[in-house]
Design an enzyme around this catalytic site. Structure first.
Site, short mmCIF file in Angstrom:
data_model
loop_
_atom_site.label_atom_id
_atom_site.label_comp_id
_atom_site.label_asym_id
_atom_site.label_seq_id
_atom_site.Cartn_x
_atom_site.Cartn_y
_atom_site.Cartn_z
N GLY A 100 2.22 -2.91 4.36
CA GLY A 100 2.40 -2.96 5.81
C GLY A 100 2.96 -4.32 6.21
N GLY A 101 2.62 -4.74 7.42
CA GLY A 101 3.13 -6.02 7.92
C GLY A 101 2.77 -7.18 7.02
N GLY A 120 39.30 -14.36 -2.19
CA GLY A 120 38.17 -14.86 -1.40
C GLY A 120 36.97 -15.16 -2.28
N ALA A 121 36.84 -14.43 -3.38
CA ALA A 121 35.69 -14.65 -4.26
C ALA A 121 35.79 -16.01 -4.94
CB ALA A 121 35.60 -13.53 -5.29
C1 HXC Z 1 -11.33 -3.22 6.44
C2 HXC Z 1 -11.03 -2.67 4.22
C3 HXC Z 1 -9.63 -2.68 4.39
C4 HXC Z 1 -9.12 -2.99 5.69
C5 HXC Z 1 -10.05 -2.19 2.33
N1 HXC Z 1 -11.24 -2.35 2.94
N2 HXC Z 1 -9.05 -2.37 3.20
N3 HXC Z 1 -11.86 -2.92 5.23
N4 HXC Z 1 -10.01 -3.25 6.65
N5 HXC Z 1 -7.81 -3.04 5.91
C6 HXC Z 1 -12.55 -2.24 2.32
C7 HXC Z 1 -12.90 -0.82 1.94
O1 HXC Z 1 -13.44 -0.15 3.04
C8 HXC Z 1 -13.92 -1.05 0.84
O2 HXC Z 1 -15.15 -1.40 1.44
C9 HXC Z 1 -13.39 -2.31 0.16
O3 HXC Z 1 -12.52 -2.95 1.10
C10 HXC Z 1 -12.61 -2.03 -1.08
O4 HXC Z 1 -11.65 -1.05 -0.78
P1 HXC Z 1 -11.47 0.28 -1.61
O5 HXC Z 1 -10.77 1.24 -0.73
O6 HXC Z 1 -12.77 0.69 -2.21
O7 HXC Z 1 -10.53 -0.22 -2.78
P2 HXC Z 1 -9.42 0.60 -3.55
O8 HXC Z 1 -9.90 1.96 -3.89
O9 HXC Z 1 -8.97 -0.28 -4.65
O10 HXC Z 1 -8.23 0.78 -2.50
C11 HXC Z 1 -7.52 -0.35 -2.00
C12 HXC Z 1 -6.65 0.04 -0.80
C13 HXC Z 1 -7.52 0.78 0.26
C14 HXC Z 1 -5.51 0.93 -1.28
C15 HXC Z 1 -6.06 -1.25 -0.25
O11 HXC Z 1 -8.69 -0.02 0.49
C16 HXC Z 1 -6.82 0.98 1.54
O12 HXC Z 1 -6.01 1.90 1.67
N6 HXC Z 1 -7.18 0.16 2.54
C17 HXC Z 1 -6.63 0.28 3.86
C18 HXC Z 1 -5.22 -0.22 3.89
C19 HXC Z 1 -4.67 -0.25 5.29
O13 HXC Z 1 -4.36 0.78 5.85
N7 HXC Z 1 -4.64 -1.44 5.88
C20 HXC Z 1 -4.08 -1.68 7.14
C21 HXC Z 1 -2.59 -1.78 6.92
S1 HXC Z 1 -1.76 -2.15 8.38
P3 HXC Z 1 -16.55 -0.98 0.81
O14 HXC Z 1 -17.53 -1.42 1.83
O15 HXC Z 1 -16.49 0.48 0.59
O16 HXC Z 1 -16.63 -1.75 -0.47
C22 HXC Z 1 -1.62 -3.76 8.30
C23 HXC Z 1 -0.93 -4.26 9.49
C24 HXC Z 1 -0.65 -5.69 9.34
O17 HXC Z 1 -2.03 -4.42 7.44
C25 HXC Z 1 0.30 -6.02 10.40
C26 HXC Z 1 0.68 -7.41 10.35
C27 HXC Z 1 1.85 -7.63 11.22
#
Ligand code: HXC
Length: 517
Positions: free
Chosen positions: A172-173, A407-408
């Site tokens: 993502g971002g 040009g290159a």
């Molecule tokens: C809060 C999160 C989290 C998040 C993971 N966790 N991502 N908590 N916010 N973004 C937590 C999980 O709930 C879990 O907690 C622990 O971290 C470990 O994650 P798992 O899912 O068990 O790990 P894994 O199976 O290895 O999967 C990793 C992952 C997955 C693929 C990254 O966690 C995931 O899809 N997370 C969400 C990703 C996401 O959508 N993020 C937002 C993106 S948008 P527990 O308590 O169970 O241990 C973004 C915008 C940014 O980032 C913009 C900036 C401009």
């Protein structure tokens, strides 16, 4: 009231607990995936394994979605300073064992704080990414945090080197912070980098692709060109970082580290005289040339898997760090295309920002022809090279090995773009275009009217080659300072580098130029 001794004990216990991050189970899970923890990575990065952790006791402030009672050690990111190669380095390492290394307000604040210190103290910054992205519970605070990280990445740009390691999810971002930095090193198999993941893509466009195919190190390095180095594992990523830092100054006010040698090496490198094939349509391997010009084992390639028709990397010549930009005749005949232009322009600008002299090795038949290239914006992208070289005020040394057309030729740092020294090998062909193309334009009617058009064409080609496909016309007009034997190239560059150590070039003040984007 606790005694001093008890307070010290309490500090030790708190520190140990925080250093354990998300706990032993989470650490085991991290190891099972082949990943190191944040502390293990930093321990490996810093000299003697020592670093001073800053803001270890930071805590999140969130009260939403059950966060009030949640304790997140160090708020999921280790921020620190220490020495690498005996020089100061700031770093942040996201701790995936703590709520997936997700980015909340304090997490982002800590990262910005060490970036600010790096900028003020003129030290490079390394960011180790391993995170689930924006912490969902912290909503806009998290987004604001990311915005601030991007802002600081931009403030640091051109002031101190910034290196990102992608050692886990970075989606993502979040992917934009590494993208705003100077170099990205991605760990094969565990690092994933993309804006929209496979599930989102499936929903949006129906395309089926795995996370590895989409955001793995190979895809992001060879296809998209976002990533500069592929690491086998975490420790390899750290090794690449340390090597890269050894070529870079700590900031834009310093010169790159100089490794004194025993005087200038002016010895000829005889086998360079044998490199260019007799038939100018035959290719040869430019790596062979670079290795013979650079100090032994000093060439460190950057972006090796992307746009392989151009080679870029750092090297040392008589101990001085240089940035090498070289056409590779073995890939697409060394033509400049969109990707090659982007790849080299970014590197040229990095070298200029950080006082790294540029050595350009030219064997370029032209810009790549094709509808795809035109519609893809080859004009805009190719212009980046002209802009980057023209804007660069570091010492610029160019050697024309063979083809240098149109040009290159200019885009590969010709004299007109401010090259300080231009040498050509006797095999150089500096002209508007190759003989075949030129003859077709100039003598089309004569060839058509001839009794033996094939023989006539051959005659015209030979005449054109004798007159135009040489370095001497350019040398006669001062566009080439010296025509040298290939074997003397290392000596030529060595002397030029010594002379150019004191180069000063002032340009009119302006806010910034407008590089074509
Ligand atoms: C809060 C999160 C989290 C998040 C993971 N966790 N991502 N908590 N916010 N973004 C937590 C999980 O709930 C879990 O907690 C622990 O971290 C470990 O994650 P798992 O899912 O068990 O790990 P894994 O199976 O290895 O999967 C990793 C992952 C997955 C693929 C990254 O966690 C995931 O899809 N997370 C969400 C990703 C996401 O959508 N993020 C937002 C993106 S948008 P527990 O308590 O169970 O241990 C973004 C915008 C940014 O980032 C913009 C900036 C401009």
């Amino acid at each position: 009231m606790s005694t001093t001794h008890e307070k010290i004990e309490q500090l030790r216990k708190r520190t140990d607990k925080i250093k354990l991050g998300g706990g032993l189970k989470a650490i085991e899970k991290q190891h099972a995936l082949g990943k190191m923890t944040a502390h293990e990575r930093l321990h490996l990065l810093y000299d003697t394994g020592f670093y001073d952790e800053l803001y270890r006791f930071a805590e999140h402030h969130s009260t939403t979605l059950g966060m009030t009672d949640k304790q997140l050690p160090a708020d999921g990111v280790v921020t620190c300073m220490g020495a690498v190669g005996k020089r100061l380095l700031y770093a942040s390492a996201q701790d995936f064992t703590v709520m997936g290394g997700s980015v909340g307000h304090m997490h982002a604040w800590k990262i910005c704080e060490v970036m600010d210190m790096a900028m003020k103290q003129g030290a490079p910054y390394v960011s180790i990414n391993d995170s689930g992205g924006a912490r969902i519970q912290e909503a806009v605070d998290s987004l604001q945090g990311y915005g601030k990280i991007f802002y600081y990445n931009t403030l640091l740009s051109g002031v101190v080197p910034q290196i990102a390691i992608v050692a886990g999810p970075c989606a993502g971002g979040a992917a934009y912070s590494p993208a705003l930095m100077d170099f990205i090193i991605q760990v094969h198999g565990t690092g994933h980098l993309f804006i929209a993941g496979p599930e989102v893509i499936k929903k949006a466009t129906g395309e089926d692709i795995s996370a590895e195919e989409l955001g793995g190190a190979v895809a992001q390095s060879a296809r998209s060109g976002n990533v500069h180095f592929i690491a086998r594992d975490d420790s390899h990523a750290i090794e690449i970082t340390q090597t890269l830092l050894s070529y870079l100054p700590s900031n834009n006010m310093e010169d790159p580290p100089y490794y004194p040698t025993e005087g200038l090496d002016l010895e000829p490198v005889d086998d360079l005289n044998m490199i260019i094939p007799d038939d100018s349509r035959e290719s040869y391997d430019m790596y062979q040339v670079i290795e013979r010009i650079a100090d032994p084992e000093s060439f460190f390639e950057v972006h090796a898997h992307f746009a392989r028709n151009i080679i870029i990397g750092f090297a040392r010549v008589n101990g001085h760090v240089v940035g090498v930009v070289a056409n590779q005749p073995m890939v697409k005949a060394g033509c400049l295309d969109i990707d090659a232009s982007d790849k080299s322009s970014m590197f040229i600008r990095f070298c200029n920002a950080f006082n790294v002299p540029l050595v350009t090795l030219v064997d370029v038949p032209g810009f790549m022809p094709g509808v795809e290239q035109e519609f893809g914006g080859i004009i805009r992208h190719g212009a980046k090279m002209l802009f980057s070289y023209s804007a660069a005020t570091v010492p610029k040394i160019t050697v024309v090995l063979r083809k240098a057309y149109g040009g290159a030729y200019l885009a590969m740092c010709a004299k007109a773009l401010g090259a300080d020294r231009v040498a050509a090998w006797p095999t150089a062909e500096i002209a508007v275009m190759g003989a075949e193309g030129a003859v077709s334009v100039l003598y089309r009617n004569d060839i058509k009217a001839a009794d033996d058009p094939k023989a006539k064409r051959k005659e015209f080609v030979a005449g054109y080659e004798a007159e135009f496909s040489t370095p001497y016309l350019a040398a006669a007009r001062g566009m080439v300072d010296s025509v040298i034997e290939p074997k003397d190239t290392r000596a030529y560059i060595g002397i030029a580098l010594e002379a150019l150590q004191t180069k000063r070039e002032l340009r009119p003040q302006k806010k910034h130029g407008l590089i074509p984007m």
